[in-house]
Design an enzyme around this catalytic site. Structure first.
Site, mmCIF file in Angstrom:
data_model
loop_
_atom_site.group_PDB
_atom_site.id
_atom_site.type_symbol
_atom_site.label_atom_id
_atom_site.label_comp_id
_atom_site.label_asym_id
_atom_site.label_seq_id
_atom_site.Cartn_x
_atom_site.Cartn_y
_atom_site.Cartn_z
ATOM 1 N N HIS A 266 -1.979 11.093 -2.014
ATOM 2 C CA HIS A 266 -3.288 10.564 -1.660
ATOM 3 C C HIS A 266 -4.306 11.668 -1.404
ATOM 4 O O HIS A 266 -5.396 11.675 -1.977
ATOM 5 C CB HIS A 266 -3.183 9.666 -0.426
ATOM 6 C CG HIS A 266 -4.507 9.152 0.057
ATOM 7 N ND1 HIS A 266 -5.318 9.854 0.938
ATOM 8 C CD2 HIS A 266 -5.176 8.023 -0.246
ATOM 9 C CE1 HIS A 266 -6.415 9.169 1.165
ATOM 10 N NE2 HIS A 266 -6.371 8.056 0.463
ATOM 11 N N HIS B 232 0.825 -1.205 0.000
ATOM 12 C CA HIS B 232 0.000 0.000 0.000
ATOM 13 C C HIS B 232 0.861 1.258 0.000
ATOM 14 O O HIS B 232 1.690 1.451 0.898
ATOM 15 C CB HIS B 232 -0.891 -0.029 1.244
ATOM 16 C CG HIS B 232 -1.946 1.015 1.288
ATOM 17 N ND1 HIS B 232 -2.212 1.759 2.418
ATOM 18 C CD2 HIS B 232 -2.841 1.431 0.355
ATOM 19 C CE1 HIS B 232 -3.223 2.577 2.186
ATOM 20 N NE2 HIS B 232 -3.612 2.406 0.940
#
Length: 247
Positions: free
Chosen positions: A55, A13
């Site tokens: 992000h 991730h």
């Protein structure tokens, strides 16, 4: 019939989870040192159309900048420190472009899940531009990246400019009509919050010919449950705990 699947079960991730500053080349290098050969990243656009990795919509959490990342040109974003927030050892780590990461992955034979993470209001444009860049960068490669997004409009944009690159719909809830949208977009996978998967949902998605992936799985009990359910992919922060060689 389920599509052929060239991707491994274990996916790191944002590069290396929380062990390095997320979405930086330092993180992807660290994930690789732990044996991972597929990574997830987040891609959005600068104000002048350069796909870069971040992000959040805003710069505040993961850089020394302030405000909305997509409001700045790449020349300004490139000057930001994207590492000091994490640790002193990563001070000065820059934001990478999608091209930076693509070249690193291709040179090392690594695979990539590109989550298209548009600044709100730029869904279609972000999908189109990320699609264009990925099609160019991975031209001639045996295994393309896997696109994913929570935003159907972003996947639609990517489909328009890179129809050959596989797409996956991200779900944090099972909203009404999700399966129809995934089929309309030609998705090859559904990527769910791991708690959503159960026997019935796995059967439904596989019955539609799609693969079953999960985010973000950081506990052994959760990983074992997903493996027992027969799911296809696990996105984790715990690159130091889960061995990607695990079946």
């Amino acid at each position: 019939m389920t599509t052929p699947w060239p991707y491994p079960r274990w996916i790191a991730h944002r590069g290396a989870g929380k062990l390095a500053p997320e979405n930086t080349l330092a993180a992807f290098r660290l994930g690789a040192q732990h044996g991972y050969r597929m990574f997830e990243c987040d891609a959005k656009l600068s104000s002048d159309g350069v796909p870069f990795l971040m992000h959040d919509a805003t710069l505040n959490r993961t850089t020394n900048g302030r405000g909305t990342g997509g409001d700045l040109p790449w020349s300004q974003l490139a000057q930001l420190d994207a590492g000091s927030w994490h640790s002193r050892s990563h001070a000065g780590e820059p934001l990478p472009t999608l091209e930076n990461l693509a070249r690193y992955c291709i040179a090392n034979g690594f695979l990539l899940n590109i989550e298209i993470k548009p600044t709100p209001g730029t869904e279609a444009t972000t999908g189109k531009v990320v699609g264009e860049h990925a099609a160019r960068l991975w031209q001639g490669q045996a295994v393309p990246p896997l696109f994913s997004s929570f935003q159907p409009g972003a996947l639609e944009g990517a489909k328009a400019t890179a129809p050959h690159i596989p797409r996956a719909l991200l779900l944090d809830t099972l909203w009404e009509g999700w399966a129809d949208v995934a089929q309309r977009l030609g998705c090859v996978a559904i990527v769910c919050n791991h708690a959503l998967w159960d026997t019935a949902l796995v059967a439904q998605v596989k019955g539609l010919g799609m693969r079953t992936l999960s985010y973000t799985v950081n506990d052994d009990w959760a990983a074992q449950r997903l493996i027992a359910l027969g799911t296809d992919g696990i996105i984790t922060d715990r690159v130091d705990f889960f061995s990607p060689a695990t079946a």
